[in-house]
Design an enzyme around this catalytic site. Structure first.
Site, PDB file in Angstrom:
ATOM      1  N   TYR A 142      27.493  79.874  23.947  1.00 19.58           N
ATOM      2  CA  TYR A 142      28.086  80.403  22.902  1.00 19.58           C
ATOM      3  C   TYR A 142      29.161  78.840  23.056  1.00 19.58           C
ATOM      4  O   TYR A 142      29.633  79.468  21.258  1.00 19.58           O
ATOM      5  CB  TYR A 142      29.461  80.958  23.873  1.00 19.58           C
ATOM      6  N   LYS A 188      18.399  80.557  36.132  1.00 22.73           N
ATOM      7  CA  LYS A 188      17.479  80.726  35.239  1.00 22.73           C
ATOM      8  C   LYS A 188      16.595  79.499  35.888  1.00 22.73           C
ATOM      9  O   LYS A 188      15.944  78.948  34.738  1.00 22.73           O
ATOM     10  CB  LYS A 188      17.291  81.422  33.644  1.00 22.73           C
ATOM     11  N   ASP A 220      16.838  87.275  35.794  1.00 22.86           N
ATOM     12  CA  ASP A 220      16.106  88.839  35.841  1.00 22.86           C
ATOM     13  C   ASP A 220      16.204  90.097  36.639  1.00 22.86           C
ATOM     14  O   ASP A 220      16.537  91.164  37.200  1.00 22.86           O
ATOM     15  CB  ASP A 220      15.161  88.877  35.002  1.00 22.86           C
ATOM     16  N   ASP A 244      28.106  87.101  30.879  1.00 21.68           N
ATOM     17  CA  ASP A 244      28.885  88.127  29.931  1.00 21.68           C
ATOM     18  C   ASP A 244      27.915  89.479  30.310  1.00 21.68           C
ATOM     19  O   ASP A 244      28.073  91.232  30.502  1.00 21.68           O
ATOM     20  CB  ASP A 244      28.804  87.493  28.712  1.00 21.68           C
ATOM     21  N   ASP A 248      28.591  93.744  32.317  1.00 21.88           N
ATOM     22  CA  ASP A 248      28.551  94.652  31.785  1.00 21.88           C
ATOM     23  C   ASP A 248      28.311  95.110  32.309  1.00 21.88           C
ATOM     24  O   ASP A 248      28.601  97.363  32.746  1.00 21.88           O
ATOM     25  CB  ASP A 248      28.801  94.673  30.374  1.00 21.88           C
TER      26      ASP A 248
END
Ligand code: NAD
Length: 352
Positions: A142, A188, A220, A244, A248
């Site tokens: 980001y 990852k 994942d 992030d 959620d």
């Protein structure tokens, strides 16, 4: 005692839910004999309208001069045509950077009376769910270099240095020490170089916390495990973008995005906000759930102001109204009592 609190309502439902937090703060002041001086500041779309920038200097100053900071939410369709630095969300990203808030703590707790509101089967949630996601907040993709090349290719660079990873890893292990002493580091590293540095650095830091059990999971798989076996997690430690998304997902397991608070913490300041956005679809209708913002105020009292008893009093009042069957629309089920934002706030205030 006297304290200064900055309130940044922002956009959409931000105003309604942050007013809820203010009512609760005022009640705490009365009950525990504290003087809370509340200063309002603009951020996001409303700041663009009033000051021509999503983060006015004055807002940064008010925050830096406060003992605690509460943010509602930013953004909305009115500002969706704006680009890059001019967007409301930039106000949020920039205040985190300005205040050095590199840690985001997001608890995901399933409250007993809300078990039925979770989309997961009750046997998957088991005895109860209490996860804390520790997300890196001021680095990663980001904040990396981004742009569109002449040929139209768009790019966003994901990079971390060891120092950035070390300081968030320490927060992750420190958080685990106060909980069930288990850290799942999510990366990852099978495909990303930055994740390989992440994993190596987290392993190094873990040596200072021999009591904490550390395991690693690819993002994942973590997304999948949250749905099939969420109770295996205690602290999930992860980088900005993965955190992030996973937070959620974890929030929905708890029933509603409207229930969950968050803390963004650095060395000096702490900013507290609900995990949800400005929900323009329900703004101004007195149906938004104010609990995430009210619980954010509880976290502020506990983590930034050292007022633990006051924070716990808020949490207990929230539990009480939920046990009494009060529900805003997002968590409403048969045989509970549907209430609006204002009624939910006044019931919580009464129960403090
Ligand atoms: P959102 O979180 O605002 O809304 C998602 C869904 O959840 C909507 O259906 C909404 O009605 C519902 N919802 C959210 N909060 C609720 C609450 N307290 N009570 C009941 N229902 C609630 O996400 P979105 O729709 O993707 O984004 C809307 C705007 O918010 C966008 O402009 C986005 O950029 C912004 N946003 C801001 C933040 C922030 O300020 N931290 C975070 C995410 C999104």
């Amino acid at each position: 005692m006297e304290y200064k609190i900055a309130i940044m309502p922002g956009d959409g439902i931000g105003k309604e839910i942050s007013e809820g937090a203010v009512s609760v703060i005022k009640k705490i002041g009365k009950k525990y004999n504290h003087e809370f001086n509340i200063n309002y500041a603009d951020i996001g779309g409303v700041a663009i309208d009033n000051h021509g920038t999503p983060l006015p200097k004055e807002t940064i100053e008010i925050c830096k001069d406060s003992d605690g900071i509460i943010l509602g939410a930013v953004g909305g369709p009115k500002w969706d045509h704006l680009k890059g630095e001019d967007r409301p969300e930039k106000g949020l990203l920039n205040i985190r950077k300005e205040l050095g808030l590199y840690t985001n703590l997001r608890p995901a707790i399933v409250y007993e009376p809300l078990k039925n509101a979770s989309p997961l089967k009750t046997e998957i949630i088991g005895e109860g769910l209490d996860i804390c996601i520790v997300r890196e907040l001021t680095g990663g993709i980001y904040f990396g270099e981004k742009g569109v090349r002449e040929d139209g290719t768009a790019y966003d660079i994901l990079s971390y240095n060891a120092e950035e990873i070390k300081r968030i890893a320490i927060k992750g292990f420190e958080t685990a020490m106060k909980r069930d002493k288990k850290v799942t580091s999510v990366d990852k590293s099978n495909v990303l170089e930055s994740s390989r540095l992440w994993r190596k650095t987290v392993i190094e830091i873990s040596k200072d916390y021999p009591e904490v059990e550390l395991n690693h999971m690819y993002v994942d798989n973590a997304a999948m495990q949250l749905l099939i076996n969420p109770t295996q997690f205690d602290v999930i430690l992860t980088m900005n973008m993965f955190g992030d998304i996973l937070s959620d997902e974890a929030s929905m397991i708890t029933g509603s995005i409207g229930m969950l608070p968050s803390a963004s913490i650095g060395e000096k300041y702490g900013l507290y906000e609900p995990i949800h956005g400005s929900a323009p679809d329900i703004a101004g209708q007195d149906i938004a759930n104010p609990i995430a913002t009210i619980l954010s105020a509880a976290m502020m009292f506990k983590y930034s102001m050292g007022l633990v008893e006051e924070g716990v009093a808020i949490e207990k009042a929230v539990e009480k109204v939920l046990n009494d069957g009060m529900r805003t629309k997002d968590i409403y089920t048969d045989s509970t009592k549907l209430v609006g934002t204002k009624e939910m706030v006044s019931s919580i205030v009464e129960n403090i």
